[in-house]
Design an enzyme around this catalytic site. Structure first.
Site, PDB file in Angstrom:
ATOM      1  N   ASP A 158       1.071  -0.465  -0.139  1.00 30.61           N
ATOM      2  CA  ASP A 158       0.404  -0.215  -0.190  1.00 30.61           C
ATOM      3  C   ASP A 158       1.116   1.435  -0.081  1.00 30.61           C
ATOM      4  O   ASP A 158       0.500   2.081  -0.612  1.00 30.61           O
ATOM      5  CB  ASP A 158      -0.925   0.091   1.860  1.00 30.61           C
ATOM      6  CG  ASP A 158      -1.698  -1.369   1.329  1.00 30.61           C
ATOM      7  OD1 ASP A 158      -2.698  -1.406   0.765  1.00 30.61           O
ATOM      8  OD2 ASP A 158      -1.304  -1.914   1.992  1.00 30.61           O
ATOM      9  N   HIS A 186      -5.596  -3.082   5.760  1.00 28.62           N
ATOM     10  CA  HIS A 186      -4.736  -3.557   4.609  1.00 28.62           C
ATOM     11  C   HIS A 186      -6.466  -4.056   3.522  1.00 28.62           C
ATOM     12  O   HIS A 186      -6.275  -5.313   3.236  1.00 28.62           O
ATOM     13  CB  HIS A 186      -3.843  -5.050   4.323  1.00 28.62           C
ATOM     14  CG  HIS A 186      -3.606  -5.293   2.647  1.00 28.62           C
ATOM     15  ND1 HIS A 186      -2.922  -4.159   1.601  1.00 28.62           N
ATOM     16  CD2 HIS A 186      -3.611  -6.293   2.105  1.00 28.62           C
ATOM     17  CE1 HIS A 186      -3.240  -4.573   0.649  1.00 28.62           C
ATOM     18  NE2 HIS A 186      -3.243  -6.060   0.891  1.00 28.62           N
TER      19      HIS A 186
HETATM   20  P1  NAD Z   1      -1.769 -18.473  -4.804  1.00 26.54           P
HETATM   21  O1  NAD Z   1      -3.491 -19.323  -4.182  1.00 26.54           O
HETATM   22  O2  NAD Z   1      -1.398 -18.498  -5.844  1.00 26.54           O
HETATM   23  O3  NAD Z   1      -0.774 -19.128  -3.550  1.00 26.54           O
HETATM   24  C1  NAD Z   1      -0.976 -19.878  -2.276  1.00 26.54           C
HETATM   25  C2  NAD Z   1      -0.608 -20.811  -1.532  1.00 26.54           C
HETATM   26  O4  NAD Z   1      -0.012 -21.657  -0.597  1.00 26.54           O
HETATM   27  C3  NAD Z   1      -0.962 -22.108  -2.547  1.00 26.54           C
HETATM   28  O5  NAD Z   1       0.125 -23.192  -2.830  1.00 26.54           O
HETATM   29  C4  NAD Z   1      -1.548 -22.944  -1.504  1.00 26.54           C
HETATM   30  O6  NAD Z   1      -1.118 -24.699  -1.963  1.00 26.54           O
HETATM   31  C5  NAD Z   1      -0.977 -22.331  -0.371  1.00 26.54           C
HETATM   32  N1  NAD Z   1      -1.024 -22.899   0.503  1.00 26.54           N
HETATM   33  C6  NAD Z   1      -3.432 -23.253   1.590  1.00 26.54           C
HETATM   34  N2  NAD Z   1      -3.067 -23.374   2.152  1.00 26.54           N
HETATM   35  C7  NAD Z   1      -1.493 -24.306   2.818  1.00 26.54           C
HETATM   36  C8  NAD Z   1      -1.033 -23.849   4.013  1.00 26.54           C
HETATM   37  N3  NAD Z   1      -2.105 -23.882   4.875  1.00 26.54           N
HETATM   38  N4  NAD Z   1       0.529 -24.275   4.326  1.00 26.54           N
HETATM   39  C9  NAD Z   1       0.843 -23.628   3.434  1.00 26.54           C
HETATM   40  N5  NAD Z   1       1.071 -23.275   1.597  1.00 26.54           N
HETATM   41  C10 NAD Z   1      -0.392 -22.838   1.871  1.00 26.54           C
HETATM   42  O7  NAD Z   1      -1.832 -16.604  -3.633  1.00 26.54           O
HETATM   43  P2  NAD Z   1      -1.374 -15.855  -3.730  1.00 26.54           P
HETATM   44  O8  NAD Z   1      -1.330 -15.273  -4.863  1.00 26.54           O
HETATM   45  O9  NAD Z   1       0.124 -16.683  -3.778  1.00 26.54           O
HETATM   46  O10 NAD Z   1      -1.441 -15.233  -2.287  1.00 26.54           O
HETATM   47  C11 NAD Z   1      -1.355 -15.134  -1.203  1.00 26.54           C
HETATM   48  C12 NAD Z   1      -2.259 -14.608  -0.573  1.00 26.54           C
HETATM   49  O11 NAD Z   1      -1.166 -13.250  -0.430  1.00 26.54           O
HETATM   50  C13 NAD Z   1      -3.474 -14.226  -0.661  1.00 26.54           C
HETATM   51  O12 NAD Z   1      -4.401 -14.421   0.491  1.00 26.54           O
HETATM   52  C14 NAD Z   1      -3.504 -13.466  -0.530  1.00 26.54           C
HETATM   53  O13 NAD Z   1      -4.411 -12.443  -0.790  1.00 26.54           O
HETATM   54  C15 NAD Z   1      -2.378 -12.594  -0.357  1.00 26.54           C
HETATM   55  N6  NAD Z   1      -1.895 -11.121  -0.638  1.00 26.54           N
HETATM   56  C16 NAD Z   1      -1.208 -10.502   0.521  1.00 26.54           C
HETATM   57  C17 NAD Z   1      -0.919  -9.186   0.028  1.00 26.54           C
HETATM   58  C18 NAD Z   1      -0.356  -7.741   1.243  1.00 26.54           C
HETATM   59  O14 NAD Z   1      -0.489  -7.138   0.630  1.00 26.54           O
HETATM   60  N7  NAD Z   1      -0.732  -8.254   2.723  1.00 26.54           N
HETATM   61  C19 NAD Z   1      -0.362  -9.112  -1.382  1.00 26.54           C
HETATM   62  C20 NAD Z   1      -1.038  -9.956  -1.846  1.00 26.54           C
HETATM   63  C21 NAD Z   1      -1.624 -10.595  -1.790  1.00 26.54           C
HETATM   64  C1  LMR Z   2      -3.422  -6.589  -2.860  1.00 27.60           C
HETATM   65  O1  LMR Z   2      -3.888  -5.247  -2.004  1.00 27.60           O
HETATM   66  O2  LMR Z   2      -3.224  -6.697  -4.255  1.00 27.60           O
HETATM   67  C2  LMR Z   2      -3.644  -7.833  -2.239  1.00 27.60           C
HETATM   68  O3  LMR Z   2      -4.012  -8.145  -1.037  1.00 27.60           O
HETATM   69  C3  LMR Z   2      -4.556  -8.683  -2.750  1.00 27.60           C
HETATM   70  C4  LMR Z   2      -6.549  -8.406  -2.736  1.00 27.60           C
HETATM   71  O4  LMR Z   2      -6.164  -9.089  -2.515  1.00 27.60           O
HETATM   72  O5  LMR Z   2      -6.049  -7.322  -3.463  1.00 27.60           O
END
Ligand code: NAD
Ligand code: LMR
Length: 323
Positions: A158, A186
């Site tokens: 952010d 967030h």
């Molecule tokens: P993705 O679906 O591509 O990958 C998630 C991975 O986590 C998968 O490989 C899945 O098998 C694995 N997983 C699920 N449960 C698990 C467990 N108990 N232990 C270990 N691994 C497990 O998702 P992504 O695009 O990599 O995003 C991951 C997370 O990050 C999501 O919740 C997304 O919303 C979040 N995210 C947060 C921010 C932020 O700024 N905070 C930014 C982007 C994404």
């Molecule tokens: C983001 O801010 O891009 C991540 O938290 C993914 C989402 O769900 O927006």
């Protein structure tokens, strides 16, 4: 030579696919530090994880000591220096991040319990999986062995978005923008705050933008940037998220001269309720972080701070049985 163990959960997922390679090719650690990567994902993802491991090996990184791929939390968290909790379900179009709460909360409860059993008391945890702040609260409640300062949630994406949009408005390079922080959750209630912003160390910027741009364009654009990315890409941000995790980890390891935004356990600063993970403006050094206190908060800012606090309290109430 020194060795650092970095655990990444969700290691077969989209964010990890950028994050792993940024960390190994980056410059967070000194040249004589080698990295052991503990890559955790669920057993169903074992085949993908093996492919990721092979690709890491094919990069022949100087910085790599070894790679462990596993579906065991005990193996993944044992002796880790930094645990990056990425693995969780991402949202899709039309969802709010808080809609993920009930799906993801148990992951973070179970991981908190396992971390508490197997980690060192110096381990630092960055929570990325959404909704990141409330997941961080769950982890902190199940890791009594760790000082709560060791747990932070990712708000750097952010902050990076806000800096980039602001720099573009003023037509200045992003690195010249400082003291731009994001308060709260967030989520779409976060408050990107330019009241103290500086460009090239100067804060006399009044004629460069007006209040209407801040209220009607800048703040909503930053608040909704995640959803905007999902609209265009069809899935949530991954490379920019990984880059933000890299920046956050870099701050924790090396400190920062700028003000930084991270979700931390509130202890009532700025009259924000205790017992929620809330993003505050922080000064960060190699040992710890401190809230930048005594900032002037206008009535308008106060309303934003309280709106995002209310949302975090509501999220906490939804998962209170897991705390
Ligand atoms: P993705 O679906 O591509 O990958 C998630 C991975 O986590 C998968 O490989 C899945 O098998 C694995 N997983 C699920 N449960 C698990 C467990 N108990 N232990 C270990 N691994 C497990 O998702 P992504 O695009 O990599 O995003 C991951 C997370 O990050 C999501 O919740 C997304 O919303 C979040 N995210 C947060 C921010 C932020 O700024 N905070 C930014 C982007 C994404
Ligand atoms: C983001 O801010 O891009 C991540 O938290 C993914 C989402 O769900 O927006």
């Amino acid at each position: 030579m020194t060795k650092k163990i970095i655990t990444i959960t969700g290691a077969a997922g989209n964010i990890a696919y950028s994050l792993i390679f940024r960390i190994l090719s980056g410059q967070i650690f000194s040249k004589d530090t080698k990295i052991q990567l503990n890559l955790l994902d669920i057993s169903e993802s074992a085949k993908i994880l093996k492919g990721v491991k092979y690709e890491i090996e094919d990069c022949a990184f100087d910085s790599l000591d070894s790679i462990i791929t596993t579906d065991s939390m005990e193996v993944a968290f044992g002796d880790s220096d930094y645990i990056l909790l990425v693995g969780a379900k991402p949202r899709s179009k039309g969802m709010q991040r808080s809609d993920l709460l009930l799906d993801n909360a148990n992951i973070f409860k179970n991981q908190g319990i396992a971390i508490n059993q197997h980690c060192k008391d110096t381990t630092k945890i960055i929570v990325v999986g959404n909704p990141a702040n409330t997941n961080a609260l769950i982890v902190s409640r199940h890791t009594p062995k760790l000082p709560s300062e060791n747990i932070t949630s990712l708000m750097r994406l952010d902050q990076n978005r806000a800096k980039s949009i602001f720099a573009s408005k003023l037509n200045v390079p992003v690195p010249l923008v400082s003291r731009l922080v994001v308060w709260g959750n967030h989520s779409s209630t976060q408050f990107p705050d330019i009241n103290n912003v500086q460009v090239d160390g100067l804060n006399n910027l009044d004629n460069k933008y007006d209040d209407s741009w801040v209220i009607n364009d800048f703040i909503p654009r930053v608040q909704n940037r995640g959803a905007e990315i999902i609209d265009y890409r069809g899935k949530s941000s991954a490379a920019s998220a990984a880059s933000a995790v890299y920046d956050h980890l870099n701050c924790i390891v090396n400190g920062s001269e700028d003000w930084e935004s991270m979700g931390i356990l509130s202890t009532n600063s700025y009259e924000i309720a205790s017992e929620i993970f809330y993003s505050f403006p922080l000064s960060v050094n190699t040992e710890n972080h401190k809230i930048i206190e005594d900032l002037d908060i206008s009535d308008i800012s106060h309303n934003y701070l309280k709106a995002t606090e209310r949302e975090l309290l509501h999220e906490r109430d939804i998962i209170k049985d897991l705390l």
